[in-house]
Write an enzyme that holds these catalytic residues in place. Structure first.
Site, mmCIF file in Angstrom:
data_model
loop_
_atom_site.group_PDB
_atom_site.id
_atom_site.type_symbol
_atom_site.label_atom_id
_atom_site.label_comp_id
_atom_site.label_asym_id
_atom_site.label_seq_id
_atom_site.Cartn_x
_atom_site.Cartn_y
_atom_site.Cartn_z
ATOM 1 N N ASP A 1 0.860 -1.264 0.100
ATOM 2 C CA ASP A 1 -0.027 0.059 0.060
ATOM 3 C C ASP A 1 0.885 1.207 0.017
ATOM 4 O O ASP A 1 1.527 1.546 0.956
ATOM 5 C CB ASP A 1 -0.841 -0.002 1.215
ATOM 6 C CG ASP A 1 -1.803 -1.180 1.359
ATOM 7 O OD1 ASP A 1 -1.715 -1.993 0.584
ATOM 8 O OD2 ASP A 1 -2.826 -1.049 2.229
ATOM 9 N N LYS B 1 -7.063 3.183 -2.473
ATOM 10 C CA LYS B 1 -6.990 3.138 -0.896
ATOM 11 C C LYS B 1 -7.561 4.583 -0.422
ATOM 12 O O LYS B 1 -6.745 5.411 -0.972
ATOM 13 C CB LYS B 1 -6.196 2.336 -0.375
ATOM 14 C CG LYS B 1 -6.218 2.444 1.315
ATOM 15 C CD LYS B 1 -4.755 1.619 1.752
ATOM 16 C CE LYS B 1 -4.778 1.563 3.162
ATOM 17 N NZ LYS B 1 -3.732 1.045 3.942
ATOM 18 N N LYS C 1 -10.088 -0.056 -1.639
ATOM 19 C CA LYS C 1 -9.903 -0.418 0.063
ATOM 20 C C LYS C 1 -10.286 0.692 0.641
ATOM 21 O O LYS C 1 -9.795 1.993 0.498
ATOM 22 C CB LYS C 1 -8.575 -0.782 0.243
ATOM 23 C CG LYS C 1 -8.392 -1.026 1.514
ATOM 24 C CD LYS C 1 -6.856 -1.611 1.926
ATOM 25 C CE LYS C 1 -6.308 -1.640 3.410
ATOM 26 N NZ LYS C 1 -5.080 -1.972 3.433
#
Lengths: 295, 295
Positions: free
Chosen positions: B155, B219, B248
């Site tokens: 990430d 995300k 996400k």
């Protein structure tokens, strides 16, 4: 006993301050092209300091020398959404008020180095910031990168998780991975221990390891944890590292009173976004500057 | 139209879930040694899923499969002062509840990869975190390092400052520096846009650039900014990236209701430190688990 690079730095700083005082407000801008405070890579620095004083008399009209308090301050803007315009303002203020450095994120180092060339203001940046939870080789790579880009001071965050787990060896190696590169390049290193997350015993350990790893400064805080600098932490850190290292108080220093409390406790550098306010208070003028918000 | 790697992932996930459901509680632990969800680097994954079901019947006594909600969750612990003991607990919980991954800082990747080998739980870590303000080459170096250490999902945080300055080219190159390395290694990439710091227009730009750079997911948040995931942001991001990418939701998802709201808005993964609580709520049991605090 031979002088350490840090001793030389302090000597240069003291002489510079004395020259400034004797000159009654002349602004010294002589610093070598590498922006470094380390005299060993700037053999002409002392001469430059002595020679260059007269070159910017005009600065007095736009503020003039701010007195010794400005020279203690890393003028700081580390929020992730700072834009180029804000960084340019930060650098302009730093040149105007003669702060020690601007302290900004790695992506802005090339811009700051370009804008501040010849200004006498250093470029300080951060590594492994603000969590300190990257590996030593990543911190070392990041350090090389920012030095290549023009950083003159590097503030790195320790591996707090390893310290909390009692893995002192990893903490030490992690610090050394950064300080060794800085030292070789004649760049000042500061080790952020993030005191708000540590017990007093862990603070002592972190400072001891920083000293053993050859760091130039220990620094209280990132400004991103639940708490910033406290006078008690600064005093503790000063006791541990002694007089041969610097102590930087950062996080939550928002005015002159706060800055003075930190210096009284043993701080030799202040990290703050409120540098303009602090200097203006020291002159007795009303604070109007930018950057008076949180760290 | 040929299947993309992401389509294959989704296919594998759907089949896995169906197999689990049909087996009435059997726990599947078959995943290839690289821990990857990418079927293209795990040619035996589907066979492994089908073959391995019977191997851990005993798990039911200690909780058993948690139903589909657990498989959506990255069980997260990113605070800098997390100790080894806390990381071990996180990994134990992840194996017990069958979360998609554990999400932890880079320094803990080797430990997590070792503890979770063969568990079916992935190892997710973060790059350029949480400020995103390191240069692209540093993020790429960090990515290589964490993949070497055993990360199966990465990430990364975008260069928010460049986006705020309108420097779209730098934002794109920065994302691509990470996603290219991930894709080559068969590792899932997620791009954190830190929505709380962006205008809606900037969110659209960030998602578009992420898709163009070949990311697998966008995300919402790091969990360290002033705000976390909102259903409105998730819906916006889903609209921009379409069905071919994951979304996400992370930061501030603290219970089942919050998780359901995110899924309803379009989230296909949830980042949360409250995973245990969420799963227990989904089972109708009283929350007693650890990690129910902030992200």
């Amino acid at each position: 006993m031979p002088l350490t690079p840090f001793d030389v730095d302090r000597l240069v700083a003291i002489i510079t301050e004395e020259v400034l005082r004797a000159a009654g407000g002349l602004v010294v801008t002589g610093r070598c092209a590498c922006h470094s405070l380390h005299a060993e890579c700037c053999p002409d620095l002392l001469r430059g300091v002595l020679d260059a004083g007269a070159s910017r008399l005009g600065m007095q009209a736009s503020g003039g020398p701010a007195g010794s308090v400005a020279g203690l301050i890393d003028h700081t803007l580390l929020k992730p959404d700072a834009s180029q315009v804000e960084i340019e303002t930060l650098c302009r203020e730093a040149a105007e008020y003669h702060f020690a450095t601007v302290c900004l994120n790695p992506i802005w180092v090339p811009l700051a180095a370009r804008l501040l060339r010849g200004s006498g203001v250093g470029v300080c940046t951060v590594v492994g910031f603000p969590l300190g939870a990257t590996t030593a080789d990543v911190k070392q790579f990041e350090t090389r990168r920012v030095i290549f880009d023009g950083a003159t001071e590097v503030d790195m965050v320790i591996n707090v998780g390893a310290l909390k787990s009692g893995d002192v060896r990893t903490v030490h190696q992690d610090i050394q991975a950064v300080t060794a590169v800085c030292r070789a390049a004649g760049v000042l290193s500061k080790v952020i221990i993030e005191a708000a997350l540590l017990t007093d015993e862990e603070k002592v350990t972190a400072c001891t390891l920083s000293k053993a790893a050859g760091a130039d400064f220990v620094k209280t805080s990132t400004g991103f944890a639940k708490g910033g600098a406290t006078a008690a932490d600064v005093a503790l850190m000063r006791r541990v590292v002694g007089d041969s290292m610097g102590v930087k108080a950062a996080g939550g220093v928002r005015d002159l009173t706060g800055a003075q409390a930190m210096v009284q406790a043993g701080a030799s550098r202040i990290g703050a976004s409120a540098g303009v306010r602090i200097v203006q208070e020291s002159r007795g003028t009303t604070p109007v500057g930018s950057g008076a918000g949180g760290y």
